[in-house]
Design a protein around this motif. Structure first.
Motif, mmCIF file in Angstrom:
data_model
loop_
_atom_site.group_PDB
_atom_site.id
_atom_site.type_symbol
_atom_site.label_atom_id
_atom_site.label_comp_id
_atom_site.label_asym_id
_atom_site.label_seq_id
_atom_site.Cartn_x
_atom_site.Cartn_y
_atom_site.Cartn_z
ATOM 1 N N HIS A 89 94.829 75.420 59.803
ATOM 2 C CA HIS A 89 95.053 74.244 60.889
ATOM 3 C C HIS A 89 96.534 73.874 61.307
ATOM 4 O O HIS A 89 97.607 74.138 60.395
ATOM 5 C CB HIS A 89 94.467 73.017 60.068
ATOM 6 N N ASP A 133 101.837 73.421 54.466
ATOM 7 C CA ASP A 133 100.351 72.838 54.635
ATOM 8 C C ASP A 133 100.420 72.475 56.107
ATOM 9 O O ASP A 133 100.499 71.345 56.530
ATOM 10 C CB ASP A 133 100.027 71.538 53.916
ATOM 11 N N ASP A 134 100.122 73.357 57.135
ATOM 12 C CA ASP A 134 99.666 74.575 57.095
ATOM 13 C C ASP A 134 100.113 75.515 58.087
ATOM 14 O O ASP A 134 99.772 76.607 58.346
ATOM 15 C CB ASP A 134 98.146 74.491 56.858
ATOM 16 N N ASP A 176 95.069 78.362 53.418
ATOM 17 C CA ASP A 176 95.446 76.663 53.190
ATOM 18 C C ASP A 176 95.404 76.388 51.822
ATOM 19 O O ASP A 176 95.295 75.329 51.563
ATOM 20 C CB ASP A 176 94.426 75.720 54.191
ATOM 21 N N GLU A 221 92.211 68.969 60.297
ATOM 22 C CA GLU A 221 91.962 68.994 58.716
ATOM 23 C C GLU A 221 92.455 67.835 57.903
ATOM 24 O O GLU A 221 91.784 67.665 57.040
ATOM 25 C CB GLU A 221 92.812 70.445 58.417
ATOM 26 N N GLU A 222 93.796 67.282 58.319
ATOM 27 C CA GLU A 222 94.304 66.429 57.494
ATOM 28 C C GLU A 222 93.275 64.972 57.855
ATOM 29 O O GLU A 222 93.784 63.929 57.245
ATOM 30 C CB GLU A 222 95.883 66.169 57.864
HETATM 31 ZN ZN LIG Z 1 95.941 71.981 54.728
#
Ligand SMILES: [Zn+2]
Length: 465
Positions: A87, A120-121, A181, A154-155
């Motif tokens: 991501h 990340d990431d 990830d 994703e977050e």
């Molecule tokens: Zn992540």
């Protein structure tokens, strides 16, 4: 790995670093609406990068939220096809004053890339593209077919991803998936995450009288929603940590001796762990080690509880209502829906008739497991061993990567969780960092991984026509 590949990677180190920094400069915080244009910019940056390394059918795909970037290289028919996921979005940066340098002005210090998203990431998506670039630049082909998707939410719970996966099911067909990830377990010992816990999450609201009541005038005759809520919470779990809900453990798969052994091999100091958390003692189900409790056993925890008078000074009331947020971490083969129904039935059974209550669902996620002896896992292990000089540890993460469960349920794919972030990389926190040694070695490990997958005698999933 060929000499050409090795020398290409040595030669291009500087330009790779600059491109990595350029990606890190984009403040693609998915959870803050004002950063939506930055998320779009990061998606476009990644798409341009995909095209420049030689991926085809590159597409910045609208999802209703931040876009998913897709690209593929399908030039080796008959060989396995791998779906690669990462991501490009990042977490917010608060508290800003704790950062040693501004979060979107990446700098390398003592071998660490310091920036929001460095581990990340963004590092991991950048590493995948660099491995593809190096292979295509030196050999004009990849050992396997790849389909790459980098998402931008994703977050923010990947809100639109499942619908997008459904809509793109055909073009996402593959033999297995690789999600990059996750992190190493300790120092720079490579690791492969072989299981993730799932989740069922809800809010319990308990109601008494429509108004707060005088505790002198009514206390003793009218039940108290906070007292009742505490009784319910207490009845859901035994003091030793075992969840006290009928059927809760029925579908829990007991770890195999091989899995217990792999877990027991992890370098883990229970006292140091306890001290790092700052608690006087640990708790957990009898018969399981701490790592087993974290990785192989389900839980039930109250995440928040409130109600009544919380202001300064006295106010003697019987509160009108009380609330708790409660979550269960789940392991294979527990089904979030079934576990929720079991817990709800237990609450119905123990709640007295003196109150009313309601339950709001707040989210579900399926647990996932990839067997250690899966050929795609073993190929990853060989690639990591060859690149990092030590065999990978097999770790089980207590948290969830919901996309892993989505790949399984929507695309029918098993996933190898191949992550390279440092275990103490301060993800989601100030001063997030990525080890540049892991970044560089990881690129080589990924390139080797595709070679290992290509050489598998047996295809990872079911065999190919
Ligand atoms: Zn992540």
């Amino acid at each position: 790995m060929t000499d050409e590949l090795a020398s290409y990677l040595d030669r291009t180190r500087e330009q790779r670093l600059e491109s990595f920094k350029a990606l890190l400069r984009i403040p693609s915080i998915s959870g803050i609406p004002a950063h939506a244009p930055d998320c779009r910019a990061a998606a476009e940056f990644v798409a341009a990068d995909m095209r420049s390394v030689g991926l085809e059918h590159v597409d910045v795909s609208d999802t209703g939220g931040h876009p998913v970037v897709y690209g593929d290289w399908l030039g080796t028919p008959g060989m396995p096809t791998v779906l690669v996921y990462g991501h490009y979005d990042v977490q917010p940066v608060d508290p800003l004053d704790l950062w040693e340098s501004p979060p979107f002005e990446p700098v390398v210090r003592d071998g660490r890339m310091l920036a929001r998203g460095s581990s990340d990431d963004k590092s991991q998506i950048h590493m995948h593209l660099r491995a593809i670039e190096a292979l295509l630049a030196t050999d004009c082909k990849l050992p396997v077919n790849v389909k790459v998707i980098f998402e931008g939410e994703e977050e923010s719970s990947s809100i639109h991803l499942d619908a997008w996966l459904e809509a793109n099911r055909d073009r996402l067909q593959a033999d297995f998936a690789v999600i990059s990830d996750t992190s190493f377990f300790e120092g720079n010992l490579p690791s492969i995450t072989v299981s993730l816990r799932g989740l069922t999450y809800f809010q319990l609201d308990v109601f008494g009288s429509p108004l707060d009541l005088h505790s002198g005038g009514y206390g003793g005759a009218v039940d108290n929603p906070i007292n009742v809520l505490c009784q319910i919470v207490a009845a859901l779990k035994r003091p030793d940590g075992r969840v006290n809900v009928r059927g809760f453990y029925d579908d829990v798969v007991e770890p195999s001796p091989l899995e217990r052994e792999a877990l027991a091999r992890l370098p883990f100091d229970e006292d140091a762990y306890r001290e790092s958390i700052g608690v006087p003692a640990l708790i957990g189900e009898p018969g399981y080690t701490v790592l087993e409790r974290l990785g192989m056993r389900p839980t039930l925890d109250v995440n928040g509880i409130w109600g009544g008078f919380e202001g300064e000074g006295p106010k003697t009331i019987i509160p009108a209502h009380a609330h708790a947020k409660i979550s269960c971490r789940l392991v294979a083969d527990q089904d979030p829906e079934k576990v929720f129904q079991l817990v709800a039935a237990r609450i119905a059974e123990i709640t007295p008739k003196t109150v009313r209550y309601s339950i709001q669902r707040l989210g579900d996620g399926r647990p996932s497991v990839v067997p250690i002896d899966h050929p795609a896992t073993q190929a990853a292990a060989r690639a990591l061993t060859a690149s990092f000089g030590s065999e990978p540890l097999y770790t089980r993460e207590g948290g969830s990567v919901p996309v892993c469960a989505s790949f399984e349920s929507i695309l029918g794919l098993q996933t190898v969780l191949l992550g390279f972030a440092p275990p103490d990389g301060q993800f989601h926190a100030p001063n997030e960092w990525m080890s540049m040694a892991n970044y560089e070695t990881g690129i080589r490990a990924i390139a080797r991984y595709w070679e290992e997958v290509a050489s598998l005698a047996q295809w990872p999933i079911g065999g190919r026509p």
